[in-house]
Design an enzyme around this catalytic site. Structure first.
Site, PDB file in Angstrom:
ATOM      1  N   CYS A 331      27.494  75.325  30.567  1.00 26.16           N
ATOM      2  CA  CYS A 331      26.645  75.425  29.381  1.00 26.16           C
ATOM      3  C   CYS A 331      25.157  75.633  29.692  1.00 26.16           C
ATOM      4  O   CYS A 331      24.542  76.529  29.103  1.00 26.16           O
ATOM      5  CB  CYS A 331      26.805  74.208  28.489  1.00 26.16           C
ATOM      6  SG  CYS A 331      28.349  73.345  28.684  1.00 26.16           S
ATOM      7  N   ARG A 360      33.854  69.212  39.845  1.00 27.44           N
ATOM      8  CA  ARG A 360      33.754  67.860  39.285  1.00 27.44           C
ATOM      9  C   ARG A 360      34.407  66.902  40.255  1.00 27.44           C
ATOM     10  O   ARG A 360      35.558  67.096  40.632  1.00 27.44           O
ATOM     11  CB  ARG A 360      34.459  67.789  37.935  1.00 27.44           C
ATOM     12  CG  ARG A 360      33.809  68.670  36.890  1.00 27.44           C
ATOM     13  CD  ARG A 360      34.524  68.580  35.569  1.00 27.44           C
ATOM     14  NE  ARG A 360      33.959  69.561  34.648  1.00 27.44           N
ATOM     15  CZ  ARG A 360      34.446  69.823  33.443  1.00 27.44           C
ATOM     16  NH1 ARG A 360      35.490  69.156  33.014  1.00 27.44           N
ATOM     17  NH2 ARG A 360      33.879  70.734  32.671  1.00 27.44           N
ATOM     18  N   GLN A 378      36.851  77.669  34.820  1.00 27.54           N
ATOM     19  CA  GLN A 378      37.050  77.479  33.385  1.00 27.54           C
ATOM     20  C   GLN A 378      36.978  78.815  32.683  1.00 27.54           C
ATOM     21  O   GLN A 378      36.119  79.631  33.006  1.00 27.54           O
ATOM     22  CB  GLN A 378      35.882  76.650  32.844  1.00 27.54           C
ATOM     23  CG  GLN A 378      36.171  75.202  32.657  1.00 27.54           C
ATOM     24  CD  GLN A 378      35.022  74.528  31.932  1.00 27.54           C
ATOM     25  OE1 GLN A 378      33.854  74.882  32.101  1.00 27.54           O
ATOM     26  NE2 GLN A 378      35.349  73.551  31.129  1.00 27.54           N
ATOM     27  N   ASP A 380      35.539  79.754  29.996  1.00 28.02           N
ATOM     28  CA  ASP A 380      34.559  79.158  29.105  1.00 28.02           C
ATOM     29  C   ASP A 380      33.952  80.212  28.187  1.00 28.02           C
ATOM     30  O   ASP A 380      33.973  81.404  28.493  1.00 28.02           O
ATOM     31  CB  ASP A 380      33.442  78.573  29.992  1.00 28.02           C
ATOM     32  CG  ASP A 380      32.785  77.377  29.356  1.00 28.02           C
ATOM     33  OD1 ASP A 380      33.062  77.097  28.184  1.00 28.02           O
ATOM     34  OD2 ASP A 380      31.985  76.726  30.053  1.00 28.02           O
ATOM     35  N   HIS A 382      30.517  80.353  25.065  1.00 24.60           N
ATOM     36  CA  HIS A 382      29.600  79.694  24.137  1.00 24.60           C
ATOM     37  C   HIS A 382      29.303  80.657  23.015  1.00 24.60           C
ATOM     38  O   HIS A 382      28.993  81.822  23.267  1.00 24.60           O
ATOM     39  CB  HIS A 382      28.333  79.260  24.870  1.00 24.60           C
ATOM     40  CG  HIS A 382      28.608  78.209  25.898  1.00 24.60           C
ATOM     41  ND1 HIS A 382      28.631  78.483  27.242  1.00 24.60           N
ATOM     42  CD2 HIS A 382      28.946  76.905  25.752  1.00 24.60           C
ATOM     43  CE1 HIS A 382      28.960  77.372  27.892  1.00 24.60           C
ATOM     44  NE2 HIS A 382      29.162  76.405  27.019  1.00 24.60           N
ATOM     45  N   LYS A 462      35.048  68.015  17.400  1.00 25.30           N
ATOM     46  CA  LYS A 462      35.789  69.009  18.183  1.00 25.30           C
ATOM     47  C   LYS A 462      37.239  69.139  17.744  1.00 25.30           C
ATOM     48  O   LYS A 462      37.795  68.234  17.113  1.00 25.30           O
ATOM     49  CB  LYS A 462      35.734  68.659  19.667  1.00 25.30           C
ATOM     50  CG  LYS A 462      36.383  67.326  19.982  1.00 25.30           C
ATOM     51  CD  LYS A 462      36.517  67.118  21.484  1.00 25.30           C
ATOM     52  CE  LYS A 462      37.242  65.807  21.746  1.00 25.30           C
ATOM     53  NZ  LYS A 462      37.647  65.607  23.114  1.00 25.30           N
ATOM     54  N   HIS A 508      31.006  75.332  22.026  1.00 31.33           N
ATOM     55  CA  HIS A 508      31.617  75.443  23.354  1.00 31.33           C
ATOM     56  C   HIS A 508      33.103  75.613  23.118  1.00 31.33           C
ATOM     57  O   HIS A 508      33.672  74.897  22.300  1.00 31.33           O
ATOM     58  CB  HIS A 508      31.470  74.157  24.165  1.00 31.33           C
ATOM     59  CG  HIS A 508      30.081  73.611  24.265  1.00 31.33           C
ATOM     60  ND1 HIS A 508      29.342  73.740  25.401  1.00 31.33           N
ATOM     61  CD2 HIS A 508      29.315  72.935  23.386  1.00 31.33           C
ATOM     62  CE1 HIS A 508      28.169  73.140  25.221  1.00 31.33           C
ATOM     63  NE2 HIS A 508      28.135  72.648  24.002  1.00 31.33           N
TER      64      HIS A 508
HETATM   65 ZN   LIG Z   1      29.771  74.494  27.228  1.00 30.89          ZN
END
Ligand SMILES: [Zn+2]
Ligand SMILES: [Zn+2]
Length: 638
Positions: A331, A360, A378, A380, A382, A462, A508
């Site tokens: 992010c 992580r 990921q 991912d 946004h 979420k 996200h």
């Molecule tokens: Zn994010």
């Protein structure tokens, strides 16, 4: 008389004090027979509970999750009695239902071993066959505490509830247990169970407390469902992605990097096929793709809030006298890209995707093949949008998510919505707008969902997507999270219609979650038998003898020209051995060619999982295979 409203909206009048059981009989004999318990105004009660007021009542059966849970928990009582009858010194601690079964924590100096399970099951069977009624007894808190004085575990259980009325359940023969209930009406309802395992567990999960013995069991409404479950467990063991991954040469781990997967060439073919599909779909849904660095300076992580909230899971490094962190999330990098330009409301929504490599730190004990790793990619994205665009954007993400899952043969989805937690940022008003936008999007798509009250992230509500694989195991994959915090922290703005600068809403979202984990799930879901479009090797040509090596070579060339992933087995092995090897390698198609095929320009096709073989024109085979790839067909047979 009191008025009862049933789940279908119909009403029925019964006299005050009628038990739930009698009510079920009035509704229908079939229902009464299937009844396990009931929900009265949303609260679970025993069948023997009297109804004193007007109420909404749902009779609970084994078709309901609640019904299964009540039966499984009742089984825990039965197992507790069985264990106490074998080991009179056993002290009972806590025995809840869990997914697919139940456990009971036992304090006993002697170890309970797998050899003992049969003996425990035998005792349980006696109790079940006696079909003794579960009887509820209520008393005041002080009476209950007096009754249990000296029993530190049960006293502790009472001290942990705030109820003034404490209940006990007995099922005949002097066995009684402190319990809130409800229970099945009698022990005979718990027919099909099995004691599965025993493991150490600290009291309250606290390592400074005594280690207890946690005995697990599973229980099902009938023998068939129990056997199906045991089959699924066994099948899951056979499909273990760590074992198949090694057999199929897809990936490995090495002590040089614990928790960091090495993806091998064949694994990368699967990976890249998924990436290609992912890109095509994201293009269709009008996303841009970016790539941001994996090492960024510490200051950025202070600003993003990760330093305060996520530091324990991050890796750090330093060079040139400055401190850096390896990104655990994409992010902040995405925010920096947004900030490189000026944005007008006309550009919104901006959908920006990134296949981001994140690290992580996980405790070494929790790592598990590709399912739990320390480094993963990921899928991912946004989305930066205006508040009034949230709903339509969320609908778009839902469509993209389901289209993705269906391509991999996942049709069984579950959606959960998590709402405002106690600790949160942002005004109540914006939380309400955002939560309603998520709900409206789900309603718009006619999606059933479960609400997890107060379970949202501190920065926004979420939606989570769960899928069930072919062994009925549930996996959380995708997520959509609204965020009101990060755009402010990073000073992200757009110029609105009225010429003022405003913060966009940041969404996200991830669809697959982690590529590594998703591939692990796919390996187990398919049992290693990947659909054609994902197979590392799709076709192998097997010449019967050296004489047809030439023709085999020309078939191989044609396959390659059609961009099929293929090989040609020119070893000296007998054809039987070549076929056996190709079977072992889980080849979707084997093309066996001998003099006859060479003469007629045909191939003899053997398909994965099919005994019969079929001779066909090479062109026809190519057409069919290519169509199956284009359709992402799960079934390789034709
Ligand atoms: Zn994010
Ligand atoms: Zn109980």
């Amino acid at each position: 008389m009191v008025k009862i409203t049933l789940p279908d909206g119909s009403t029925i009048k019964i006299s005050e004090g009628t038990t739930v059981e009698r009510l079920a009989e009035q509704i229908g004999q079939g229902l009464a027979k299937a009844a396990v318990a009931a929900k009265v105004n949303g609260e679970l009660v025993d069948l023997s509970a009297p109804i004193m007021d007007d109420a909404h009542v749902q009779i609970v059966t084994f078709k309901d999750e609640d019904g299964l849970e009540i039966m499984r928990h009742s089984c825990a009582h039965i197992m507790a009695e069985a264990i106490c009858s074998i080991w009179p010194d056993a002290k009972l601690v806590y025995g809840p239902a869990v997914e697919d079964g139940f456990y009971y924590d036992i304090d006993l100096d002697e170890s309970i071993r797998p050899d003992d399970f049969q003996r425990i099951e035998g005792k349980m069977r006696e109790i079940v066959e006696a079909d003794r009624p579960f009887v509820r007894k209520e008393m005041s808190r002080s009476e209950a505490l007096a009754k249990l004085s000296g029993d530190k575990y049960k006293t502790d259980n009472i001290n942990r509830t705030d109820s003034e009325v404490i209940s006990f359940y007995s099922h005949g023969d002097g066995f009684e247990d402190l319990c809130r209930g409800p229970h099945v009406p009698s022990t005979g309802k718990c027919g099909s169970f099995k004691v599965m395992s025993v493991a150490g567990a600290y009291w309250h999960g606290d390592p400074t407390q005594k280690m207890l013995q946690r005995v697990y069991g599973t229980a099902w409404p009938d023998q068939k469902q129990l056997e199906d479950y045991l089959y699924r467990l066994d099948e899951a063991k056979k499909r273990d992605h760590r074992v198949l991954g090694r057999q199929m040469d897809l990936f490995s781990f090495n002590e040089a990097g614990p928790g960091f997967a090495f993806i091998h060439a064949k694994g990368m073919i699967i990976w890249n096929q998924i990436v290609d599909f992912w890109r095509t779909l994201h293009d269709k849904y009008e996303y841009q793709e970016i790539k941001t660095p994996i090492i960024l300076n510490e200051e950025l992580w202070h600003k993003s809030g990760h330093w305060d909230n996520y530091k324990e899971n991050m890796y750090f490094t330093s060079f040139d006298d400055a401190d850096y962190a390896i990104k655990p999330m994409n992010c902040p990098g995405g925010c920096l890209v947004y900030k490189t330009g000026q944005h007008s409301y006309r550009e919104l929504p901006m959908r920006v995707a990134e296949l981001g490599l994140v690290h992580r730190h996980e405790a070494s004990g929790v790592m598990h093949g590709l399912f739990r790793v320390r480094q993963f990619t990921q899928d991912d994205a946004h989305i930066f949008c205006k508040p009034d665009q949230i709903e339509s954007e969320v609908i778009g993400v839902i469509d993209l998510t389901f289209e993705t899952y269906r391509a991999f043969d996942f049709e069984d989805f579950r959606v959960e919505l998590s709402t405002k937690p106690q600790k949160h940022i942002g005004s109540d008003e914006i939380w309400e707008i955002a939560t309603n936008a998520l709900k409206d999007a789900l309603v718009h798509k006619s999606i059933q969902y479960k609400i997890n009250e107060g379970d949202g992230a501190f920065y926004g509500p979420k939606i989570d997507f769960h899928i069930r694989d072919c062994l009925k195991r549930s996996w959380q994959l995708g997520t959509i999270q609204l965020d009101f915090s990060m755009p402010e922290r990073f000073g992200l703005v757009y110029t609105d219609e009225d010429n003022t600068e405003k913060h966009p809403v940041m969404i996200h979202r991830a669809v697959l979650g982690s590529f590594e984990r998703f591939i692990g799930i796919l390996i187990e879901h398919y049992g290693g038998n990947f659909p054609l479009w994902l197979c590392p090797e799709q076709v192998r040509v097997l010449p019967i003898s050296e004489k047809t090596n030439g023709y085999a070579g020309s078939v191989h060339t044609k396959l390659r020209e059609s961009r099929l992933r293929c090989s040609c087995d020119l070893t000296d092995e007998k054809i039987g051995a070549k076929i056996a090897k190709a079977h072992g390698d889980r080849l979707p198609y084997m093309l066996v060619v001998g003099p006859k095929e060479a003469q007629t320009g045909t191939v003899n096709v053997r398909m994965r999982g099919i005994k019969e073989n079929r001779t066909m024109d090479i062109e026809e085979f190519l057409r069919t295979a290519k169509q199956k790839i284009a359709d992402k067909d799960i079934d390789v047979t034709f």
